[in-house]
Design an enzyme around this catalytic site. Structure first.
Site, mmCIF file in Angstrom:
data_model
loop_
_atom_site.group_PDB
_atom_site.id
_atom_site.type_symbol
_atom_site.label_atom_id
_atom_site.label_comp_id
_atom_site.label_asym_id
_atom_site.label_seq_id
_atom_site.Cartn_x
_atom_site.Cartn_y
_atom_site.Cartn_z
ATOM 1 N N ASN A 200 73.612 -36.156 7.956
ATOM 2 C CA ASN A 200 72.489 -37.074 8.169
ATOM 3 C C ASN A 200 71.195 -36.269 8.238
ATOM 4 O O ASN A 200 71.204 -35.045 8.170
ATOM 5 C CB ASN A 200 72.709 -37.924 9.425
ATOM 6 C CG ASN A 200 72.822 -37.067 10.662
ATOM 7 O OD1 ASN A 200 71.884 -36.379 11.043
ATOM 8 N ND2 ASN A 200 73.996 -37.073 11.298
ATOM 9 N N ASP B 245 79.175 -40.696 12.643
ATOM 10 C CA ASP B 245 80.102 -41.670 13.227
ATOM 11 C C ASP B 245 81.501 -41.545 12.642
ATOM 12 O O ASP B 245 82.479 -41.850 13.298
ATOM 13 C CB ASP B 245 79.560 -43.089 12.991
ATOM 14 C CG ASP B 245 78.308 -43.323 13.821
ATOM 15 O OD1 ASP B 245 78.353 -42.986 15.019
ATOM 16 O OD2 ASP B 245 77.290 -43.795 13.279
ATOM 17 N N LYS C 104 88.643 -27.490 -3.383
ATOM 18 C CA LYS C 104 87.561 -28.274 -3.984
ATOM 19 C C LYS C 104 88.148 -29.378 -4.878
ATOM 20 O O LYS C 104 88.949 -29.087 -5.771
ATOM 21 C CB LYS C 104 86.646 -27.350 -4.800
ATOM 22 C CG LYS C 104 85.434 -28.079 -5.303
ATOM 23 C CD LYS C 104 84.519 -27.210 -6.136
ATOM 24 C CE LYS C 104 83.473 -28.104 -6.792
ATOM 25 N NZ LYS C 104 82.831 -27.479 -7.913
ATOM 26 N N PRO D 282 85.073 -38.812 17.558
ATOM 27 C CA PRO D 282 85.019 -39.056 19.002
ATOM 28 C C PRO D 282 83.587 -39.333 19.418
ATOM 29 O O PRO D 282 82.654 -38.737 18.878
ATOM 30 C CB PRO D 282 85.503 -37.732 19.605
ATOM 31 C CG PRO D 282 85.307 -36.714 18.532
ATOM 32 C CD PRO D 282 85.449 -37.437 17.224
ATOM 33 N N ASP D 283 83.380 -40.246 20.353
ATOM 34 C CA ASP D 283 82.043 -40.498 20.894
ATOM 35 C C ASP D 283 81.864 -39.574 22.096
ATOM 36 O O ASP D 283 82.394 -39.822 23.182
ATOM 37 C CB ASP D 283 81.886 -41.969 21.287
ATOM 38 C CG ASP D 283 80.435 -42.294 21.622
ATOM 39 O OD1 ASP D 283 79.758 -41.447 22.245
ATOM 40 O OD2 ASP D 283 79.973 -43.396 21.243
ATOM 41 N N ILE D 284 81.136 -38.497 21.866
ATOM 42 C CA ILE D 284 81.022 -37.439 22.876
ATOM 43 C C ILE D 284 80.317 -37.971 24.119
ATOM 44 O O ILE D 284 80.764 -37.781 25.253
ATOM 45 C CB ILE D 284 80.268 -36.222 22.287
ATOM 46 C CG1 ILE D 284 80.907 -35.820 20.955
ATOM 47 C CG2 ILE D 284 80.269 -35.063 23.264
ATOM 48 C CD1 ILE D 284 80.106 -34.820 20.154
ATOM 49 N N PHE E 125 70.786 -40.793 23.732
ATOM 50 C CA PHE E 125 69.676 -41.241 22.896
ATOM 51 C C PHE E 125 70.094 -42.500 22.147
ATOM 52 O O PHE E 125 71.271 -42.680 21.852
ATOM 53 C CB PHE E 125 69.295 -40.154 21.877
ATOM 54 C CG PHE E 125 68.319 -39.164 22.454
ATOM 55 C CD1 PHE E 125 68.723 -38.268 23.429
ATOM 56 C CD2 PHE E 125 66.994 -39.143 22.037
ATOM 57 C CE1 PHE E 125 67.835 -37.369 23.990
ATOM 58 C CE2 PHE E 125 66.086 -38.248 22.584
ATOM 59 C CZ PHE E 125 66.504 -37.360 23.553
ATOM 60 N N LYS F 209 73.499 -50.229 24.944
ATOM 61 C CA LYS F 209 74.180 -48.950 24.685
ATOM 62 C C LYS F 209 74.412 -48.186 25.986
ATOM 63 O O LYS F 209 75.452 -47.575 26.198
ATOM 64 C CB LYS F 209 73.324 -48.120 23.715
ATOM 65 C CG LYS F 209 74.036 -46.913 23.159
ATOM 66 C CD LYS F 209 73.297 -46.307 21.985
ATOM 67 C CE LYS F 209 73.442 -47.170 20.742
ATOM 68 N NZ LYS F 209 72.773 -46.624 19.577
ATOM 69 N N LYS G 43 78.194 -47.227 26.902
ATOM 70 C CA LYS G 43 78.624 -45.824 26.919
ATOM 71 C C LYS G 43 78.866 -45.324 28.335
ATOM 72 O O LYS G 43 79.606 -44.380 28.545
ATOM 73 C CB LYS G 43 77.577 -44.951 26.242
ATOM 74 C CG LYS G 43 77.281 -45.381 24.807
ATOM 75 C CD LYS G 43 77.424 -44.238 23.863
ATOM 76 C CE LYS G 43 77.019 -44.645 22.457
ATOM 77 N NZ LYS G 43 77.348 -43.639 21.466
HETATM 78 O O1 C5P Z 1 76.302 -44.873 19.163
HETATM 79 P P1 C5P Z 1 75.086 -44.126 18.779
HETATM 80 O O2 C5P Z 1 75.351 -43.061 17.768
HETATM 81 O O3 C5P Z 1 73.903 -44.961 18.405
HETATM 82 O O4 C5P Z 1 74.653 -43.409 20.145
HETATM 83 C C1 C5P Z 1 73.703 -42.433 20.174
HETATM 84 C C2 C5P Z 1 73.948 -41.511 21.329
HETATM 85 O O5 C5P Z 1 75.326 -41.162 21.418
HETATM 86 C C3 C5P Z 1 73.237 -40.187 21.178
HETATM 87 O O6 C5P Z 1 72.923 -39.717 22.465
HETATM 88 C C4 C5P Z 1 74.289 -39.298 20.496
HETATM 89 O O7 C5P Z 1 74.064 -37.939 20.752
HETATM 90 C C5 C5P Z 1 75.559 -39.792 21.156
HETATM 91 N N1 C5P Z 1 76.766 -39.711 20.304
HETATM 92 C C6 C5P Z 1 77.764 -38.833 20.624
HETATM 93 N N2 C5P Z 1 78.917 -38.796 19.864
HETATM 94 C C7 C5P Z 1 79.068 -39.642 18.816
HETATM 95 C C8 C5P Z 1 78.047 -40.540 18.486
HETATM 96 C C9 C5P Z 1 76.897 -40.551 19.253
HETATM 97 O O8 C5P Z 1 77.622 -38.059 21.570
HETATM 98 N N3 C5P Z 1 80.182 -39.594 18.106
#
Ligand code: C5P
Length: 402
Positions: free
Chosen positions: A208, A276, A286, A303-305, A323, A337, A341
């Site tokens: 991104n 994501d 390759k 994973p959503d950290i 953020f 959010k 979260k």
């Molecule tokens: O869900 P979204 O991507 O909009 O959320 C943004 C926030 O979640 C940011 O603080 C980003 O660093 C964190 N994030 C994360 N791991 C992910 C996706 C987002 O820590 N896989």
């Protein structure tokens, strides 16, 4: 802000030396006294007359100047300041200082001093990236030298990259931070930053547009307030600030592992633009282009950290900041959010293309906490980072509600 502070400013020979004139003016406006030292090559770029006029003091140029030695010896000169600032610091002065050379006034002052030193590098990107320069930076850091910059951008030589001297406002902020209070001393703060790269095969990836500029600014500001900063960064354009512990990762999974590896921390700021999805069936070789046949990429969720750390049963940081980059209904989406979260604060910003925020140098955010929504003005990313770092410091000092 700098009332009564004595700054010994060493100007070395680089095209960025013109910015040092502005720096002198700003330092004096802030109440500091500036004693200038110039190398021989610095005088090729700015005149000693301009420097001394702005500083209101004579310029020191020569190691063997009898008049100056009888008035103030170079040893005394090196110790009669509260801070020595080298701006611009060329690759050459950094190499000499790292090796302990003392063959002109500037290098002799740096070798003889017991005063803290702040260097502001300025050079061509290849010179900055060269292993010799990087080796010298790390030697100087081991010796306790602090650094501001360099910035990334266009250069006088027409090339682009890391090596531009930081702007005078930023140098002034770093000098002020040096003398300022350290409310986060003894606190460990983790910051994630930059994009992640999710491989498709060994040469291709999904990414991104995050530059990592806001994350780097936050890490810098936290460091300036005395925090011990763990900086977990994906492959970002913005250079990692000096004086933080850098953990470089590529993928979201690696970022997750690195974050968990570095807990416990007092606070964690998740500024990274984590991808994501990743490619579930990434190839170890390759993928060949075959006419008429498209590769089948199957995506899986990363994973959503932020969510995982926010919801840790044990070892959760005292303050977790996420953020929310949104393009519509910014505040409502960000509030939702925060709940979803489980983090304490959300920094919400509108990243619609017309705002110019993504990839730009400014940001306009609202801070969403348990106590409500506070809109902040449009500020540089540096100032937004400073305001967030100060809010974190205030949280720890006043134990405000999260
Ligand atoms: O869900 P979204 O991507 O909009 O959320 C943004 C926030 O979640 C940011 O603080 C980003 O660093 C964190 N994030 C994360 N791991 C992910 C996706 C987002 O820590 N896989």
């Amino acid at each position: 802000m700098l009332n009564g502070k004595r700054i010994l400013l060493i100007i070395t020979g680089g095209i960025a030396a013109y910015k040092s004139l502005d720096l002198i003016r700003r330092l004096r406006d802030a109440g500091a006294a500036v004693t200038p030292v110039m190398t021989r090559s610095a005088a090729e770029f700015v005149t000693p007359l301009s420097v001394s006029s702005l500083a209101g003091q004579a310029v020191h140029q020569d190691l063997f100047d009898l008049t100056q030695e009888s008035e103030i010896g170079h040893i005394q000169l090196s110790r009669s300041a509260d801070l020595i600032v080298v701006a611009p610091a060329t690759a050459d002065i950094m190499a000499k200082a790292a090796q302990g050379h003392a063959n002109d006034l500037a290098t002799t002052v740096l070798l003889a001093t017991d005063t803290p030193v702040l260097m502001v590098p300025a050079m061509n990107v290849r010179m900055w990236d060269h292993p010799a320069t990087q080796r010298n930076v790390s030697l100087l850091q081991q010796d306790g030298v602090a650094f501001v910059g360099p910035d990334v951008g266009g250069m006088a030589c027409g090339e682009f990259g890391a090596g531009r001297m930081s702007e005078p406002a930023e140098i002034l902020a770093a000098i002020a931070a040096h003398f300022g209070p350290k409310p986060l001393a003894g606190r460990r703060v983790l910051v994630t930053s930059g994009p992640t790269h999710e491989p498709i095969d060994p040469v291709r990836y999904i990414a991104n547009r995050s530059s990592g500029a806001q994350g780097a600014a936050i890490a810098t500001a936290l460091r300036d307030l005395g925090a011990d900063v763990i900086f977990v960064t994906g492959p970002a354009d913005a250079p990692t600030p000096q004086g933080v512990t850098e953990i470089s990762v590529e993928t979201a999974a690696q970022m997750m592992a690195a974050v968990l590896d570095h807990l416990p921390v007092d606070a964690a700021v998740f500024a990274a633009a984590v991808a994501d999805w990743r490619v579930e069936n990434a190839s170890s070789h390759k993928v060949k282009k075959v006419a008429g046949a498209l590769p089948e990429l199957s995506l899986t969720e990363n994973p959503d950290i932020l969510a995982q750390v926010s919801q840790l049963q044990t070892g959760r940081p005292d303050l977790v900041v996420g953020f929310a980059a949104e393009t519509n209904d910014v505040i409502e989406n960000a509030k939702a959010k925060r709940q979803r979260k489980g983090c304490d604060w959300i920094v919400a910003n509108d990243v619609s293309p017309e705002t110019g925020i993504m990839g730009g140098s400014e940001n306009q955010v609202s801070l969403i906490t348990g106590a409500g929504v506070t809109p902040w003005p449009r500020l540089s990313k540096t100032e937004t980072g400073q305001k967030l770092a100060q809010s974190i410091a205030d949280h720890f000092n006043t134990a405000e509600p999260r």
